[in-house]
Design a protein around this motif. Sequence first.
Motif, PDB file in Angstrom:
ATOM      1  N   LEU A 706       0.871  -1.167  -0.042  1.00 10.24           N
ATOM      2  CA  LEU A 706      -0.047  -0.047  -0.089  1.00 10.24           C
ATOM      3  C   LEU A 706       0.836   1.244   0.055  1.00 10.24           C
ATOM      4  O   LEU A 706       0.779   2.237  -0.729  1.00 10.24           O
ATOM      5  CB  LEU A 706      -0.819   0.104   1.067  1.00 10.24           C
ATOM      6  N   THR A 707       1.971   1.200   0.799  1.00 10.92           N
ATOM      7  CA  THR A 707       2.664   2.353   1.078  1.00 10.92           C
ATOM      8  C   THR A 707       3.719   2.491  -0.450  1.00 10.92           C
ATOM      9  O   THR A 707       3.615   3.778  -0.835  1.00 10.92           O
ATOM     10  CB  THR A 707       3.739   2.186   1.923  1.00 10.92           C
ATOM     11  N   GLU A 708       4.007   1.529  -0.910  1.00  7.79           N
ATOM     12  CA  GLU A 708       4.781   1.583  -2.325  1.00  7.79           C
ATOM     13  C   GLU A 708       3.874   2.136  -3.428  1.00  7.79           C
ATOM     14  O   GLU A 708       4.168   2.664  -4.272  1.00  7.79           O
ATOM     15  CB  GLU A 708       5.419   0.328  -2.714  1.00  7.79           C
ATOM     16  N   THR A 709       2.621   1.887  -3.183  1.00 11.47           N
ATOM     17  CA  THR A 709       1.644   2.328  -4.554  1.00 11.47           C
ATOM     18  C   THR A 709       1.101   3.622  -4.335  1.00 11.47           C
ATOM     19  O   THR A 709       1.158   4.467  -5.258  1.00 11.47           O
ATOM     20  CB  THR A 709       0.288   1.441  -4.432  1.00 11.47           C
ATOM     21  N   LEU A 710       0.981   4.048  -2.921  1.00 11.59           N
ATOM     22  CA  LEU A 710       0.502   5.367  -2.763  1.00 11.59           C
ATOM     23  C   LEU A 710       1.323   6.354  -2.167  1.00 11.59           C
ATOM     24  O   LEU A 710       1.190   7.660  -2.601  1.00 11.59           O
ATOM     25  CB  LEU A 710      -0.989   5.334  -1.766  1.00 11.59           C
ATOM     26  N   GLY A 711       2.306   5.943  -1.766  1.00 13.07           N
ATOM     27  CA  GLY A 711       3.117   6.752  -1.093  1.00 13.07           C
ATOM     28  C   GLY A 711       3.742   7.983  -2.004  1.00 13.07           C
ATOM     29  O   GLY A 711       3.807   9.095  -1.800  1.00 13.07           O
ATOM     30  N   GLU A 713       3.255   8.943  -5.199  1.00 13.09           N
ATOM     31  CA  GLU A 713       2.308   9.773  -5.838  1.00 13.09           C
ATOM     32  C   GLU A 713       1.299  10.453  -5.104  1.00 13.09           C
ATOM     33  O   GLU A 713       0.939  11.758  -5.336  1.00 13.09           O
ATOM     34  CB  GLU A 713       1.789   8.911  -7.043  1.00 13.09           C
ATOM     35  N   HIS A 714       0.703   9.638  -4.158  1.00 19.02           N
ATOM     36  CA  HIS A 714      -0.540  10.230  -3.382  1.00 19.02           C
ATOM     37  C   HIS A 714      -0.351   9.992  -1.921  1.00 19.02           C
ATOM     38  O   HIS A 714      -1.124   9.278  -1.375  1.00 19.02           O
ATOM     39  CB  HIS A 714      -1.759   9.555  -3.842  1.00 19.02           C
ATOM     40  N   PRO A 715       0.613  10.636  -1.299  1.00 20.30           N
ATOM     41  CA  PRO A 715       0.728  10.631   0.033  1.00 20.30           C
ATOM     42  C   PRO A 715      -0.487  10.832   0.891  1.00 20.30           C
ATOM     43  O   PRO A 715      -0.727  10.473   2.006  1.00 20.30           O
ATOM     44  CB  PRO A 715       2.054  11.425   0.466  1.00 20.30           C
ATOM     45  N   ASP A 716      -1.241  11.885   0.329  1.00 22.56           N
ATOM     46  CA  ASP A 716      -2.197  12.589   1.087  1.00 22.56           C
ATOM     47  C   ASP A 716      -3.316  11.290   1.252  1.00 22.56           C
ATOM     48  O   ASP A 716      -4.040  11.239   2.308  1.00 22.56           O
ATOM     49  CB  ASP A 716      -2.994  13.778   0.469  1.00 22.56           C
ATOM     50  N   ARG A 717      -3.484  10.451   0.176  1.00 24.91           N
ATOM     51  CA  ARG A 717      -4.473   9.465   0.163  1.00 24.91           C
ATOM     52  C   ARG A 717      -3.941   8.329   1.226  1.00 24.91           C
ATOM     53  O   ARG A 717      -5.008   7.861   1.776  1.00 24.91           O
ATOM     54  CB  ARG A 717      -4.692   8.725  -1.248  1.00 24.91           C
ATOM     55  N   LEU A 718      -2.643   8.121   1.156  1.00 22.22           N
ATOM     56  CA  LEU A 718      -2.017   7.079   2.087  1.00 22.22           C
ATOM     57  C   LEU A 718      -2.541   7.389   3.504  1.00 22.22           C
ATOM     58  O   LEU A 718      -2.997   6.825   4.348  1.00 22.22           O
ATOM     59  CB  LEU A 718      -0.714   7.000   1.949  1.00 22.22           C
ATOM     60  N   VAL A 719      -2.155   8.848   3.817  1.00 21.28           N
ATOM     61  CA  VAL A 719      -2.604   9.347   5.150  1.00 21.28           C
ATOM     62  C   VAL A 719      -4.260   9.080   5.388  1.00 21.28           C
ATOM     63  O   VAL A 719      -4.571   8.748   6.570  1.00 21.28           O
ATOM     64  CB  VAL A 719      -1.983  10.850   5.638  1.00 21.28           C
ATOM     65  N   GLU A 720      -4.748   9.676   4.676  1.00 26.77           N
ATOM     66  CA  GLU A 720      -6.324   9.716   4.729  1.00 26.77           C
ATOM     67  C   GLU A 720      -6.747   8.204   4.911  1.00 26.77           C
ATOM     68  O   GLU A 720      -7.613   8.094   5.894  1.00 26.77           O
ATOM     69  CB  GLU A 720      -7.011  10.084   3.487  1.00 26.77           C
ATOM     70  N   LEU A 721      -6.037   7.334   4.174  1.00 23.23           N
ATOM     71  CA  LEU A 721      -6.589   5.887   4.294  1.00 23.23           C
ATOM     72  C   LEU A 721      -6.280   5.423   5.857  1.00 23.23           C
ATOM     73  O   LEU A 721      -7.142   4.542   6.507  1.00 23.23           O
ATOM     74  CB  LEU A 721      -6.008   4.817   3.350  1.00 23.23           C
ATOM     75  N   LEU A 722      -4.940   5.638   6.020  1.00 24.92           N
ATOM     76  CA  LEU A 722      -4.684   5.282   7.526  1.00 24.92           C
ATOM     77  C   LEU A 722      -5.373   5.714   8.430  1.00 24.92           C
ATOM     78  O   LEU A 722      -5.753   5.173   9.432  1.00 24.92           O
ATOM     79  CB  LEU A 722      -2.985   5.360   7.714  1.00 24.92           C
ATOM     80  N   ALA A 784     -12.386   1.209  -0.451  1.00 29.87           N
ATOM     81  CA  ALA A 784     -12.538   1.131  -1.792  1.00 29.87           C
ATOM     82  C   ALA A 784     -12.389   2.600  -2.607  1.00 29.87           C
ATOM     83  O   ALA A 784     -12.016   2.919  -3.482  1.00 29.87           O
ATOM     84  CB  ALA A 784     -13.376   0.127  -2.389  1.00 29.87           C
ATOM     85  N   ASP A 785     -13.574   3.367  -2.111  1.00 28.13           N
ATOM     86  CA  ASP A 785     -13.894   4.491  -2.692  1.00 28.13           C
ATOM     87  C   ASP A 785     -12.712   5.616  -2.540  1.00 28.13           C
ATOM     88  O   ASP A 785     -12.501   6.406  -3.248  1.00 28.13           O
ATOM     89  CB  ASP A 785     -15.214   5.279  -1.838  1.00 28.13           C
ATOM     90  N   ALA A 786     -11.850   5.172  -1.355  1.00 28.55           N
ATOM     91  CA  ALA A 786     -10.751   6.207  -1.269  1.00 28.55           C
ATOM     92  C   ALA A 786      -9.481   6.034  -2.001  1.00 28.55           C
ATOM     93  O   ALA A 786      -8.831   6.890  -2.368  1.00 28.55           O
ATOM     94  CB  ALA A 786      -9.992   6.051   0.217  1.00 28.55           C
ATOM     95  N   VAL A 787      -9.488   4.831  -2.725  1.00 26.38           N
ATOM     96  CA  VAL A 787      -8.463   4.426  -3.690  1.00 26.38           C
ATOM     97  C   VAL A 787      -8.780   4.239  -4.948  1.00 26.38           C
ATOM     98  O   VAL A 787      -7.920   4.025  -5.992  1.00 26.38           O
ATOM     99  CB  VAL A 787      -7.595   3.426  -3.024  1.00 26.38           C
ATOM    100  N   GLN A 793      -5.778  -0.692  -8.305  1.00 25.59           N
ATOM    101  CA  GLN A 793      -5.130  -1.841  -8.540  1.00 25.59           C
ATOM    102  C   GLN A 793      -5.107  -2.587  -7.028  1.00 25.59           C
ATOM    103  O   GLN A 793      -4.952  -3.714  -6.627  1.00 25.59           O
ATOM    104  CB  GLN A 793      -3.779  -2.043  -8.783  1.00 25.59           C
ATOM    105  N   LEU A 794      -5.246  -1.560  -5.963  1.00 24.39           N
ATOM    106  CA  LEU A 794      -5.331  -2.201  -4.636  1.00 24.39           C
ATOM    107  C   LEU A 794      -6.516  -2.938  -4.326  1.00 24.39           C
ATOM    108  O   LEU A 794      -6.630  -3.373  -3.032  1.00 24.39           O
ATOM    109  CB  LEU A 794      -4.963  -0.699  -3.405  1.00 24.39           C
ATOM    110  N   ILE A 795      -7.682  -2.728  -4.918  1.00 26.07           N
ATOM    111  CA  ILE A 795      -8.734  -3.125  -4.488  1.00 26.07           C
ATOM    112  C   ILE A 795      -8.889  -4.769  -5.160  1.00 26.07           C
ATOM    113  O   ILE A 795      -8.819  -5.017  -6.315  1.00 26.07           O
ATOM    114  CB  ILE A 795     -10.189  -2.553  -5.329  1.00 26.07           C
TER     115      ILE A 795
END
Length: 966
Positions: A706-711, A713-722, A784-787, A793-795
């Motif tokens: 998850l970190t490698e995928t979102l970190g 390009e989209h760190p905000d999404r990673l933080v939001e999801l976590l 799922a909506d968040a990513v 591909q994370l779904i």
Amino acid sequence: MASENTVDRALKGLGSTLVSARNLVRKATVDFGHAHEPRHKRRVALITSLCCGLLAGSLLLGGAQAPIEHVEKPLQSARVRLLEGNTQRSPDILIVNIDDASLAYGDSGRFGQESEDTARSDRYAWPWPRSVYNKIIRYCREGGARVVVFDLVFSESGPNTNQPVIDATVDGKPLQVWTFERAGDDLFILEASAREDVAVAITAESSQRKPELRDRLLAAYALKGDNLPATVRRRFAPYNSGTTPIAGLLDGIPDFVAEARTPTLSADERLEYVRGYEDAVNGDADLARKAHMRSLLPLARREHVQGIGGAGVVNVFADVDGRVRAMDLFGYVGEQPCRSLALEAYRLFVLSHAREAQTDASKRADFARRFEGLTVDDQGLRAGTRRHDLALGLRDAPIEFEGDEARYLGCRVALDIEGRIQLRYRNFMDYRDTPGYRLAPETYFERGGREEVFALYPSVSARDMLRDYDARHANARRREFAALVERLTREVAEGKAEPAALEEARRELQALPSKDLDLLLGQPPELVKGKIVIVAGSAAALYDAHATPLDPNTPGTWIVATALDNLLRGDVMHEQPRWQVWLFAMLAVLLGVSVTLYARRTLHSLLALAALALLAGAAAWLAFSMQHWFHVSGPLASLFIGFAGGSLAKALTEGRQKAQREAFARQYMGTELVEHVIARPDALKLGGENRHMTIYFSDVAGFTTLTETLGPEHPDRLVELLNIYLERMTDIMLESGGVIDKYIGDALMCFWGAPRDMEDHAVRACKGALACKVEMARMQPLFADAVRATAPQLIKPDGTVLSARAGLNSGLVTVGNMGSSKRFAYTVMGDAVNLASRLEGQNKEYGSWIMIGENTEKLIRGEFTTRRLDLIVVKGKTRPTEVFELLGPKDVPQFIQDLRRDFERGVEMFRARQFEGALEWFKTSLQNEPDKDADNPSALYIERCEHFIDHPPPADWNGVFIKKSK
């Protein structure tokens, strides 16, 4: 050019204004932030006191109708019920109750001496014939009563009450027939006005009516004086007429003698008319034959013509809560001021004593002692500098007002802001102590007696008084006719009388009782001598009930009696001046605000306010014992307003900063720890203790991917999801009573059993773990909506994005503040903690989601559904431990129960080296695995069984698996 300069100047001025406004706002914000500092606290206290004072003042506006009175008046009632006594009352008052038994006595028509046939013809119903009241007046006069007060309005008159002459036809010729039996008004007028000792009631009415003769006659009863309080006149302004007694009662002349009211007649001529009417009544033979009328004959011979002694107003005005606590000394009938009925009774009482003292000089000293400030001599009554001729009946005596005090004929009473006297009610007393009960206990309740009786003056039923009056008359007639029969018997024997006269006398004697009838009340002087007798209706059917501080259905006569009692004893209640009410209320506001703002702790301010409230209550008690009303609700409400305002100001200043600090602390330490530290400040020091606890570790599966995928390009999404994940998991753990120890990236550590002791720490931990698992499944669409837009591909194919595994273990650990003196944390350590961390990591190998240690399984056994997974030696340990998977609560679906049964049978055979049999059981349990298409414990054991079938383990193999990694 000039216009441009003007515009420029305007813009510059506007800019300066905006800058100044911004600076003011900034300064106010800074000041507000420092408002808790000493140099600003006085300013905050002053502003808060002014605001609270305005609010408290709004409750006091309106005088007797102020909003605060809706609270104060019930509190006054409570003081009367709790603090007032029931023994101090005037002995000069007697109440004659027209109760239910009295009404029934009239319906029966039996007076105790007539035959049944005669009694039947003498029945009477309500409203009673006026001749019935004549009996009460005669009874009281014969017994030596000083005043007879009728709390009744004798206003109605007509054929049913007064028809001395009726039209009849005899032998076909119209004739007028005299029938004094139906001249009720006339007979009552002659009896009631024979002496100046009878008073009747007047009520003011709002309905307009034409002026009548009685209105002109009422002027003789009017109150003299031009200094009457205007407040009373304003309250009586809506009443433009009055229900007043029949005209004959006011001037003492029967209605039939209309000529006697001609103004041209002299006093002697008017007296001649009245005496002629009296002679006609006394000489009426038919009237003398009526059993219920002959006891009223002969009518008293009067020396002059006068009306009844007094006519007084009885209107009452209830307070805001509908209860009557005060009465007027006077009221208005139209534009005419009249004394109240209680004040009229008091005047007649003074008049009776004064006339007696004038006649008997030996009683003048007693009179002066009884009525302070009054003296009697041969010329009349002296009150201060005034002298009154007793022949005028003291009607020329005015009410004198001085400040809030009224003086009248030796009585001094305080007035309230409405110009009324505040009544001092007496408290409840045991009904068994009442004269009515002691007189006839077996019929007390039948005669309208009540269990809750207050202000009880000696009282009797009108039935008993009427019965005794009839009995005394019957006894006198029996003795009279017995003597007549004896004399006629002797004279007939001597030939001096006719036998017919003897027979007639014997018939009269036979209609009377054979012996003297017993008297219920004794001789009249024993009951009424020297008293003010108040006659009034107390029967429920007469509808004369009012709400008072002691009872919601108080007969109106008790209110009149209480007012008269207060006048006789001069012990009315004193109302607190309104300016004092305002003063104490504002002081209470100031104290409430100051105590709240300056107290170091809320408990201290509450204790101080409680002490002030008790002080107000003590002041109310002390004032009541001195016959003063202390307005207790004003200070109490103001204290509450001051406390509320001070608390609000404190919350918006130092309370706001304190709340911010606590909020920060809760975010870093957790609610449980913050509350623990607040309750035990000494806990803020290094040190620990051993406790049995349960520790929980969880980690997000595949978080690295998850970190490698979102970190990048989209760190905000990673933080939001976590954050979404950790926020909900944290809430669940806190709801279960857990304490969040720390967050380590995606990992969460939590424990139960400290700082608060928990006997069920393992059960709470398992409930929290299961709730997190359920919540994770519910939140998958949100993940799922968040990513979906950034990393679809994370779904996974099953729609999931995140999954988390957890490990729980229970045991003895060390818990406390650990670190340095400059920075430390409240945490746990020990083997049980390390094992919980290892168990979380082992989930991945077994395909399980919640792995628990054997100690935890023992503590929750019977409360949840688990299955035995394995015997393992985790890395860093040498002793094997049995681990279990937490499947769900105690009641799980049948397929989970089948899964547990088949899997544990397989584990037993596996450990017994029966790998072929174990393989079959694991294949069966695999069909019930929730994740049978993914890694799961059944699949792992199938792989192990197949391996051991092909490569059997060594002979010393004991089923323990040693783990090489965490």
